[in-house]
Design a protein around this motif. Structure first.
Motif, PDB file in Angstrom:
ATOM      1  N   UNK A 464       0.825  -1.211   0.000  1.00  0.00           N
ATOM      2  CA  UNK A 464       0.000   0.000   0.000  1.00  0.00           C
ATOM      3  C   UNK A 464       0.858   1.259   0.000  1.00  0.00           C
ATOM      4  N   UNK A 465       2.017   1.206   0.636  1.00  0.00           N
ATOM      5  CA  UNK A 465       2.885   2.380   0.710  1.00  0.00           C
ATOM      6  C   UNK A 465       3.334   2.866  -0.672  1.00  0.00           C
ATOM      7  N   UNK A 466       3.567   1.951  -1.578  1.00  0.00           N
ATOM      8  CA  UNK A 466       4.136   2.333  -2.876  1.00  0.00           C
ATOM      9  C   UNK A 466       3.112   2.262  -4.008  1.00  0.00           C
ATOM     10  N   UNK A 467       1.858   1.923  -3.684  1.00  0.00           N
ATOM     11  CA  UNK A 467       0.817   1.829  -4.707  1.00  0.00           C
ATOM     12  C   UNK A 467       0.339   3.223  -5.098  1.00  0.00           C
ATOM     13  N   UNK A 468       0.445   3.558  -6.382  1.00  0.00           N
ATOM     14  CA  UNK A 468       0.069   4.889  -6.841  1.00  0.00           C
ATOM     15  C   UNK A 468      -1.415   5.027  -7.123  1.00  0.00           C
ATOM     16  N   UNK A 469      -2.086   3.912  -7.446  1.00  0.00           N
ATOM     17  CA  UNK A 469      -3.507   3.944  -7.761  1.00  0.00           C
ATOM     18  C   UNK A 469      -4.316   3.971  -6.462  1.00  0.00           C
ATOM     19  N   UNK A 470      -5.088   5.033  -6.191  1.00  0.00           N
ATOM     20  CA  UNK A 470      -5.828   5.119  -4.921  1.00  0.00           C
ATOM     21  C   UNK A 470      -6.789   3.957  -4.704  1.00  0.00           C
ATOM     22  N   UNK A 471      -7.434   3.482  -5.764  1.00  0.00           N
ATOM     23  CA  UNK A 471      -8.386   2.379  -5.606  1.00  0.00           C
ATOM     24  C   UNK A 471      -7.661   1.090  -5.205  1.00  0.00           C
ATOM     25  N   UNK A 472      -6.538   0.833  -5.834  1.00  0.00           N
ATOM     26  CA  UNK A 472      -5.769  -0.364  -5.486  1.00  0.00           C
ATOM     27  C   UNK A 472      -5.184  -0.243  -4.075  1.00  0.00           C
ATOM     28  N   UNK A 473      -4.780   0.973  -3.709  1.00  0.00           N
ATOM     29  CA  UNK A 473      -4.241   1.183  -2.364  1.00  0.00           C
ATOM     30  C   UNK A 473      -5.330   0.930  -1.320  1.00  0.00           C
ATOM     31  N   UNK A 474      -6.550   1.387  -1.587  1.00  0.00           N
ATOM     32  CA  UNK A 474      -7.656   1.146  -0.658  1.00  0.00           C
ATOM     33  C   UNK A 474      -7.926  -0.348  -0.505  1.00  0.00           C
ATOM     34  N   UNK A 475      -7.845  -1.091  -1.609  1.00  0.00           N
ATOM     35  CA  UNK A 475      -8.063  -2.531  -1.542  1.00  0.00           C
ATOM     36  C   UNK A 475      -6.995  -3.213  -0.689  1.00  0.00           C
ATOM     37  N   UNK A 476      -5.770  -2.753  -0.795  1.00  0.00           N
ATOM     38  CA  UNK A 476      -4.698  -3.323   0.028  1.00  0.00           C
ATOM     39  C   UNK A 476      -4.965  -3.093   1.515  1.00  0.00           C
TER      40      UNK A 476
END
Length: 535
Positions: A464-476
């Motif tokens: 999640x720390x390095x995920x740039x896509x907000x939707x993918x980060x929320x899923x993490x």
């Protein structure tokens, strides 16, 4: 920076302070002096040890602070020493630039500039300073003054929510020129900041803040702000009958004290309380005991009966404030029968006195709490009561704050408060649950106080720390909640609102901000002290 200016502002002579304390009322009956009672030790005005870490300092300022009036979500970051929002340099979100405000001076008369920002941020991550809040900035590789009014931040990896990570109070670069332990810096008792107030008296029992000449913004209407120290909740409530204008109290005590010209102000906070369950204790660290406790405590009853409705139940530290990153299905709901089954299945058998045993070991451990804080005491006792009903014997132990060494925490459960940096999901979760902080000497003594190791949790938090896509980060972060729900690290209980009692004497306070875990009177109506007006 003007190096010829002296860096230690002398305290105002006692006669001047007495005159300030006796300021005459205005025509409306309102004085320009306000007195509050705090529970915390006075002094420690050092950004590198956590003072003003979210823009709440009266002496220092930050690049950004937390916006008021936005307590139903994560609030905006309002520019203070910055001229606008940070801007990414390049396309990979690993470097950001902030333009700094001009025409600003420190309380000693020297000029503020980007070199002060760079020096403060570099110091907080420099091991030579041994800053206890360094773990909050492990996303930062370095800071550099890149121009006469710009500072560049180079990160350790991609990071999208940079504005909510730049709340650190800024000190002058000269005060940080000689590396050494942060808690020994002269700034602690002789702060030099760009804020609207300067410290003009400091004693163990009282600090006086005076509106300073030369402040770049509007000069505060409250000219003298006096903070007195009393650490006991009941004693602070009793002192309101004297000449104090306000304090922070537990909900029930606050409502009882709000009479004869005082009123209650409740501020929503992302401030959680819970019990650590250290791996070093063979009972508290047992996965089945951890899970059973999370199922067997009645958080809703705690909110109703102890907080008097001034808060919410929490169990994974992710709340609706974080929007789509929150998965309500992963919250623990009260289910004492399931808790008993978890313990039965793990071989914990109920003994003749109702307390479980396994392999000759009694299901018993100590839970430490601070006795001067009514709320922590009451939550501890409620947990002890609920645990007994599922066959676990928790022994409440009142301890002094000086007792809470890393060694003590590693072996003893403790009623912990957290949420000091709650304005991103990352800062709410990473230091508390990532296994890197289970290693001795890594982070502060409060980070991962249960010494929790869960590879699935680590993977979700790291990704999640390095995920740039907000939707993918929320899923993490939803993945984190699922992994945590299956094997919790601790016993999160409630998130409390902060309740203040304030004299109703003509000041217009304005809205409060969504508050972090914070002790004392830096927040509440006093967060916006410099912006108060007379009604």
């Amino acid at each position: 920076m003007l190096t010829s200016c002296p860096r230690l502002r002398p305290f105002v002579p006692a006669l001047v302070l007495v005159l300030a304390a006796c300021a005459a009322p205005s025509a409306s009956g309102v004085t320009d002096r306000f007195v509050v009672i705090d529970a915390e030790e006075l002094g420690h005005f050092n950004p590198l040890t956590g003072h003003g870490g979210n823009g709440e300092s009266k002496v220092y300022e930050s690049l950004y602070r937390v916006a008021e009036g936005q307590d139903d979500r994560i609030p905006d970051a309002v520019p203070v020493l910055a001229e606008g929002p940070p801007e990414p340099v390049g396309g990979d979100l690993t470097q950001w630039r902030v333009r700094t405000r001009g025409g600003v001076t420190f309380s000693d008369g020297s000029a503020f500039g980007p070199e002060d920002v760079a020096a403060t941020y570099n110091a907080v991550i420099d091991p030579a300073f041994a800053s206890p809040i360094a773990a909050n900035f492990d996303f930062l590789k370095s800071a550099k003054a890149s121009g006469p009014d710009t500072v560049d931040f180079t990160l350790t990896g991609a990071y999208g929510d940079v504005p909510h990570r730049l709340f650190l109070a800024i000190a002058p670069s000269e005060s940080l020129a000689k590396p050494g332990p942060a808690d020994k810096l002269d700034l602690g008792d002789h702060p030099i900041g760009t804020g609207p107030y300067a410290v003009t008296e400091l004693r163990p029992d009282q600090a006086v803040f005076t509106a300073r000449d030369g402040y770049w913004g509007a000069k505060p209407s409250v000219k003298t702000f006096v903070v007195r120290r009393t650490d006991d909740d009941k004693a602070r409530a009793a002192q309101l009958a004297g000449n104090a204008d306000g304090t922070r109290l537990p909900p029930a005590l606050a409502h009882a004290a709000a009479k004869d010209g005082y009123r209650v102000i409740s501020a929503k906070a992302n401030d959680w309380l819970g019990i650590t369950l250290p791996t070093g204790d063979p009972v508290a660290g047992d996965p089945a005991v951890r899970l059973a406790l999370n199922l067997g405590v009645d958080r809703a009853a705690m909110v109703r009966d102890i907080l008097r409705g001034e808060g919410t139940a929490v169990s994974t530290l992710v709340t609706p404030l974080f929007g789509v990153a929150y998965d309500p299905a992963q919250d623990f709901t009260f289910d004492a029968e399931r808790a008993r089954k978890v313990l039965d299945d793990a071989g914990w058998r109920v003994g003749a006195d109702g307390v479980r045993e396994r392999d000759g070991r009694r299901a018993r451990f100590d839970v430490a709490y601070y006795p001067t804080e009514n709320l922590r005491r009451d939550l501890t006792m409620a947990t002890v009561s609920d645990a007994k009903k599922i066959g676990l014997e928790l022994n409440p132990v009142a301890v002094e704050k000086s007792t809470m060494t890393p060694q003590y925490l590693a072996a003893t459960a403790f009623l912990l408060g957290g949420g000091g940096q709650p304005y991103t999901v990352d800062t709410q979760l990473y230091p508390k649950f990532h296994s890197r902080y289970a290693k001795p000497g890594v982070g502060s003594k409060w980070d991962n106080a249960s010494d929790y190791v869960n590879p699935a949790v680590d993977r979700a938090l790291d990704a999640a720390r390095v995920e740039r896509d907000p939707a993918k980060r929320a899923q993490l972060y939803r993945d984190f909640q699922a992994a945590y729900h299956a094997a919790p690290a601790m016993l999160a209980l409630v998130s409390e609102n902060h309740v203040y009692v304030v004299r109703d004497n003509g000041w217009k306070f304005g809205p409060t901000a969504l508050e972090p875990h914070a002790h004392g009177v830096a927040w509440g109506p006093w967060y916006s002290l410099a912006r108060w007006t007379r009604s």
